[in-house]
Motif scaffolding. Structure first.
Motif, mmCIF file in Angstrom:
data_model
loop_
_atom_site.group_PDB
_atom_site.id
_atom_site.type_symbol
_atom_site.label_atom_id
_atom_site.label_comp_id
_atom_site.label_asym_id
_atom_site.label_seq_id
_atom_site.Cartn_x
_atom_site.Cartn_y
_atom_site.Cartn_z
ATOM 1 N N ALA A 83 0.403 -1.187 -0.308
ATOM 2 C CA ALA A 83 0.280 -0.364 -0.264
ATOM 3 C C ALA A 83 1.339 1.440 -0.397
ATOM 4 O O ALA A 83 0.673 2.114 -0.774
ATOM 5 C CB ALA A 83 -1.197 0.340 1.714
ATOM 6 N N ALA A 84 1.862 1.466 0.672
ATOM 7 C CA ALA A 84 2.839 2.585 1.066
ATOM 8 C C ALA A 84 3.460 2.774 -0.521
ATOM 9 O O ALA A 84 3.632 3.499 -1.044
ATOM 10 C CB ALA A 84 4.046 2.007 2.000
ATOM 11 N N ARG A 85 3.956 1.204 -0.945
ATOM 12 C CA ARG A 85 4.425 1.828 -2.405
ATOM 13 C C ARG A 85 4.112 2.105 -3.568
ATOM 14 O O ARG A 85 4.290 3.109 -4.270
ATOM 15 C CB ARG A 85 5.083 -0.068 -3.036
ATOM 16 N N VAL A 86 2.060 1.666 -4.064
ATOM 17 C CA VAL A 86 1.454 2.199 -4.145
ATOM 18 C C VAL A 86 1.082 3.666 -4.377
ATOM 19 O O VAL A 86 0.944 4.780 -5.215
ATOM 20 C CB VAL A 86 -0.229 1.446 -4.527
ATOM 21 N N PHE A 87 0.932 3.925 -3.324
ATOM 22 C CA PHE A 87 0.463 5.481 -2.869
ATOM 23 C C PHE A 87 1.735 6.348 -2.379
ATOM 24 O O PHE A 87 1.169 7.195 -3.854
ATOM 25 C CB PHE A 87 0.818 5.676 -1.346
ATOM 26 N N TYR A 88 3.470 6.312 -2.549
ATOM 27 C CA TYR A 88 4.592 6.604 -4.078
ATOM 28 C C TYR A 88 3.906 7.046 -5.271
ATOM 29 O O TYR A 88 4.622 7.881 -4.818
ATOM 30 C CB TYR A 88 5.755 6.082 -3.409
ATOM 31 N N VAL A 89 3.860 5.778 -5.573
ATOM 32 C CA VAL A 89 3.833 5.970 -7.323
ATOM 33 C C VAL A 89 3.089 6.969 -7.683
ATOM 34 O O VAL A 89 2.805 7.973 -8.042
ATOM 35 C CB VAL A 89 3.340 4.504 -7.374
ATOM 36 N N ALA A 90 1.380 6.881 -6.759
ATOM 37 C CA ALA A 90 0.778 7.431 -6.865
ATOM 38 C C ALA A 90 0.791 8.987 -6.657
ATOM 39 O O ALA A 90 0.807 10.101 -7.570
ATOM 40 C CB ALA A 90 -1.214 7.221 -5.889
ATOM 41 N N ALA A 91 1.267 9.712 -5.277
ATOM 42 C CA ALA A 91 1.947 10.460 -4.613
ATOM 43 C C ALA A 91 2.819 11.568 -5.833
ATOM 44 O O ALA A 91 2.833 12.468 -6.376
ATOM 45 C CB ALA A 91 2.695 10.928 -3.516
ATOM 46 N N THR A 92 3.650 10.441 -6.651
ATOM 47 C CA THR A 92 4.956 11.490 -7.953
ATOM 48 C C THR A 92 4.464 11.747 -8.872
ATOM 49 O O THR A 92 5.638 11.843 -9.806
ATOM 50 C CB THR A 92 6.525 10.536 -7.319
ATOM 51 N N ARG A 93 2.848 11.012 -9.164
ATOM 52 C CA ARG A 93 2.541 11.470 -10.279
ATOM 53 C C ARG A 93 2.325 13.372 -10.553
ATOM 54 O O ARG A 93 3.039 13.193 -11.246
ATOM 55 C CB ARG A 93 1.182 11.130 -10.570
ATOM 56 N N ALA A 94 2.172 14.096 -9.374
ATOM 57 C CA ALA A 94 2.261 15.082 -8.959
ATOM 58 C C ALA A 94 3.231 15.835 -9.379
ATOM 59 O O ALA A 94 4.080 16.251 -9.002
ATOM 60 C CB ALA A 94 1.031 15.694 -7.928
ATOM 61 N N MET A 95 3.340 17.002 -10.607
ATOM 62 C CA MET A 95 4.500 18.074 -10.276
ATOM 63 C C MET A 95 4.552 19.277 -10.143
ATOM 64 O O MET A 95 5.177 19.866 -9.812
ATOM 65 C CB MET A 95 4.163 18.099 -12.286
ATOM 66 N N GLN A 96 3.046 19.951 -9.355
ATOM 67 C CA GLN A 96 3.005 21.227 -8.966
ATOM 68 C C GLN A 96 1.954 21.081 -7.840
ATOM 69 O O GLN A 96 2.003 21.663 -6.881
ATOM 70 C CB GLN A 96 2.067 22.120 -10.110
ATOM 71 N N ARG A 97 0.833 20.214 -7.617
ATOM 72 C CA ARG A 97 0.381 20.131 -6.763
ATOM 73 C C ARG A 97 -0.467 18.823 -6.507
ATOM 74 O O ARG A 97 -0.787 17.568 -7.052
ATOM 75 C CB ARG A 97 -0.732 21.445 -6.492
ATOM 76 N N LEU A 98 -0.490 18.378 -4.654
ATOM 77 C CA LEU A 98 -0.836 16.952 -4.663
ATOM 78 C C LEU A 98 -2.078 17.510 -3.397
ATOM 79 O O LEU A 98 -1.467 18.027 -2.711
ATOM 80 C CB LEU A 98 0.024 16.279 -4.030
ATOM 81 N N VAL A 99 -3.001 17.138 -3.711
ATOM 82 C CA VAL A 99 -4.485 16.793 -2.867
ATOM 83 C C VAL A 99 -5.076 15.534 -2.074
ATOM 84 O O VAL A 99 -4.526 14.574 -2.664
ATOM 85 C CB VAL A 99 -5.724 17.421 -3.913
#
Length: 115
Positions: A83-99
């Protein structure tokens, strides 16, 4: 004024059920969106909010990324490291803003606070 195109925005969900809920919420608000459940359904030039799973998002980049339901991670019976790995993948898709969508501390949130 932020001039980000809707096509450069993504809602990345943990599973298909969450994707369907997010797509329904976007439709109720009459916001253009595209749901990607399989390869070939992603059109980067489309002026629509991209809705897909966190796992499928690997390799893509968006100016704005929303991760709803983070407080439910990991799902019951799901491995915390995965779950942490998948979260990391998703979070690092943001270039300017992560919500991040949270409402109370779940198991995953508590783990993040301990780090």
């Amino acid at each position: 004024m932020d001039m980000t195109l809707r096509g450069d925005m993504a809602v990345l969900c943990a599973d298909w059920k969450a994707m369907d809920l997010c797509a329904s919420a976007l439709a109720q608000r009459k916001l253009p969106h595209r749901v990607r459940k399989k390869s070939g359904e992603y059109r980067p030039g489309a002026d629509a909010i991209q809705v897909m799973t966190m796992k499928i998002s690997k390799g893509f980049k968006f100016s704005v990324v929303a991760l709803p339901g983070v407080w439910y991670m990991p799902a019951a019976g799901e491995d915390e490291r995965e779950a942490a790995r998948v979260f990391y993948v998703a979070a690092t898709r943001a270039m300017q803003r992560l919500v991040l969508g949270v409402n109370e501390l779940g198991r995953f949130d508590k783990t993040l606070l301990e780090i």
